[in-house]
Structure formats: C-alpha cells, structure tokens
Design a protein around this motif. Structure first.
Motif, short mmCIF file in Angstrom:
data_model
loop_
_atom_site.label_atom_id
_atom_site.label_comp_id
_atom_site.label_asym_id
_atom_site.label_seq_id
_atom_site.Cartn_x
_atom_site.Cartn_y
_atom_site.Cartn_z
N MET A 129 0.86 -1.16 0.00
CA MET A 129 0.00 0.00 0.00
C MET A 129 0.90 1.23 0.00
N ALA A 130 0.51 2.25 -0.78
CA ALA A 130 1.31 3.47 -0.84
C ALA A 130 0.38 4.68 -0.92
N ASN A 131 0.73 5.72 -0.18
CA ASN A 131 0.02 6.99 -0.27
C ASN A 131 0.76 7.83 -1.30
N VAL A 132 0.14 8.11 -2.44
CA VAL A 132 0.79 8.79 -3.55
C VAL A 132 0.16 10.15 -3.77
N THR A 133 0.99 11.18 -3.88
CA THR A 133 0.50 12.54 -4.15
C THR A 133 1.14 13.03 -5.45
N PHE A 134 0.29 13.56 -6.33
CA PHE A 134 0.72 14.11 -7.61
C PHE A 134 0.53 15.62 -7.58
N GLU A 135 1.54 16.38 -8.00
CA GLU A 135 1.36 17.82 -8.15
C GLU A 135 0.52 18.06 -9.41
N PRO A 136 -0.04 19.28 -9.58
CA PRO A 136 -0.86 19.54 -10.77
C PRO A 136 -0.11 19.18 -12.06
N GLY A 137 -0.80 18.47 -12.93
CA GLY A 137 -0.23 18.08 -14.22
C GLY A 137 0.63 16.83 -14.19
N CYS A 138 0.92 16.31 -13.01
CA CYS A 138 1.79 15.14 -12.90
C CYS A 138 0.97 13.86 -13.10
N ARG A 139 1.54 12.93 -13.84
CA ARG A 139 0.90 11.63 -14.03
C ARG A 139 1.99 10.59 -14.23
N ASN A 140 1.63 9.34 -13.97
CA ASN A 140 2.62 8.28 -14.21
C ASN A 140 2.55 7.83 -15.66
N ASN A 141 3.51 7.03 -16.06
CA ASN A 141 3.50 6.45 -17.40
C ASN A 141 2.41 5.38 -17.49
N TRP A 142 2.08 5.01 -18.71
CA TRP A 142 1.26 3.83 -18.93
C TRP A 142 1.97 2.66 -18.24
N HIS A 143 1.22 1.77 -17.64
CA HIS A 143 1.81 0.62 -16.99
C HIS A 143 0.82 -0.52 -16.87
N ILE A 144 1.36 -1.71 -16.58
CA ILE A 144 0.55 -2.92 -16.47
C ILE A 144 0.98 -3.67 -15.22
N HIS A 145 0.01 -4.11 -14.43
CA HIS A 145 0.27 -4.97 -13.28
C HIS A 145 0.03 -6.40 -13.74
N HIS A 146 1.09 -7.14 -13.94
CA HIS A 146 0.99 -8.52 -14.41
C HIS A 146 0.77 -9.47 -13.24
N ALA A 147 0.05 -10.56 -13.50
CA ALA A 147 -0.11 -11.63 -12.51
C ALA A 147 -0.57 -12.89 -13.21
N LYS A 148 -0.06 -14.01 -12.76
CA LYS A 148 -0.52 -15.31 -13.27
C LYS A 148 -1.95 -15.55 -12.80
N SER A 149 -2.23 -15.17 -11.54
CA SER A 149 -3.59 -15.19 -11.01
C SER A 149 -3.67 -14.11 -9.94
N GLY A 150 -4.89 -13.60 -9.69
CA GLY A 150 -5.06 -12.49 -8.74
C GLY A 150 -4.40 -11.25 -9.28
N GLY A 151 -3.82 -10.48 -8.40
CA GLY A 151 -3.08 -9.28 -8.80
C GLY A 151 -3.97 -8.11 -9.16
N GLY A 152 -3.35 -7.09 -9.73
CA GLY A 152 -4.05 -5.85 -10.06
C GLY A 152 -3.80 -4.80 -9.00
N GLN A 153 -4.64 -3.78 -8.99
CA GLN A 153 -4.45 -2.64 -8.08
C GLN A 153 -5.79 -1.99 -7.76
N LEU A 154 -5.89 -1.43 -6.57
CA LEU A 154 -7.01 -0.60 -6.17
C LEU A 154 -6.49 0.80 -5.94
N LEU A 155 -7.23 1.81 -6.41
CA LEU A 155 -6.91 3.20 -6.11
C LEU A 155 -8.02 3.76 -5.24
N LEU A 156 -7.66 4.24 -4.06
CA LEU A 156 -8.60 4.89 -3.14
C LEU A 156 -8.34 6.38 -3.23
N CYS A 157 -9.21 7.11 -3.90
CA CYS A 157 -9.01 8.54 -4.14
C CYS A 157 -9.27 9.32 -2.85
N MET A 158 -8.28 10.11 -2.43
CA MET A 158 -8.33 10.76 -1.13
C MET A 158 -8.55 12.28 -1.19
#
Length: 100
Positions: free
Chosen positions: A1-30
């Motif tokens: 789990m990570a608390n991530v803060t972006f300044e205005p205009g900041c975004r991450n690159n395109w990305h993929i969370h790989h998994a053989k089973s399960g996996g992925g990500q949840l974003l809880l907007c704060m």
C-alpha cells in the motif's frame, strides 16, 4: 500500500500490473482531482471517495488534473507471479485535451 501525491499536471507512465492469477491494483481517491484511463477507453475523472479497481493485465495510467493536486492510496492486490511493467509516457497533447 502506498500513499501517492501528484502535483498539478503530474501523471505516471502507462503501466501494467501482471499476474498469473489475482493481482491488479485498487486506487482509493483521497484528495484533489485526477484522471484514470485504461488503454482503448475514455478517461475517468477522479475525485475524493472514488475507488478504482484495476484488474491485472490492463494497461492504464493515473495522475492529477492539470490544475489540481491529487492523492490516492494505491493498494497492490495479492496474486501469483506478480510484476509491474512500466511503458511509454502519456502523450502530452492528449493529456492537455482532457481539460479540468
């Protein structure tokens, strides 16, 4: 789990969370306002209280709107043989057309 803060205009690159089973990500907007987009789909406007469920193997990006700070808690979903693949930057012209 990570608390991530972006300044205005900041975004991450395109990305993929790989998994053989399960996996992925949840974003809880704060706080603030942001964007989330899956490849081939329209962007989703993010605001506090929203929860985004990102399945494994889905190429996506997320970050702040151009005029707002944005924070979310990113939760990595447990799975088998998980890894992250970082891809190309989000196209600046496409991002600028999203508005606020």
């Amino acid at each position: 789990m990570a608390n991530v803060t972006f300044e205005p205009g900041c975004r991450n690159n395109w990305h993929i969370h790989h998994a053989k089973s399960g996996g992925g990500q949840l974003l809880l907007c704060m706080a603030g306002a942001g964007w989330y987009q899956e490849e081939g789909k329209e962007p989703v406007s993010l605001e506090p209280g929203m929860v985004i469920t990102i399945p494994a193997e889905v190429k996506h990006w997320h970050g702040a709107k151009a005029d707002s700070w944005f924070s979310h808690i990113a939760v990595e979903v447990p799975g088998e043989e998980t890894s992250n693949e970082w891809c190309e930057p989000v196209d600046g012209e496409a991002y600028d057309q999203l508005g606020n």
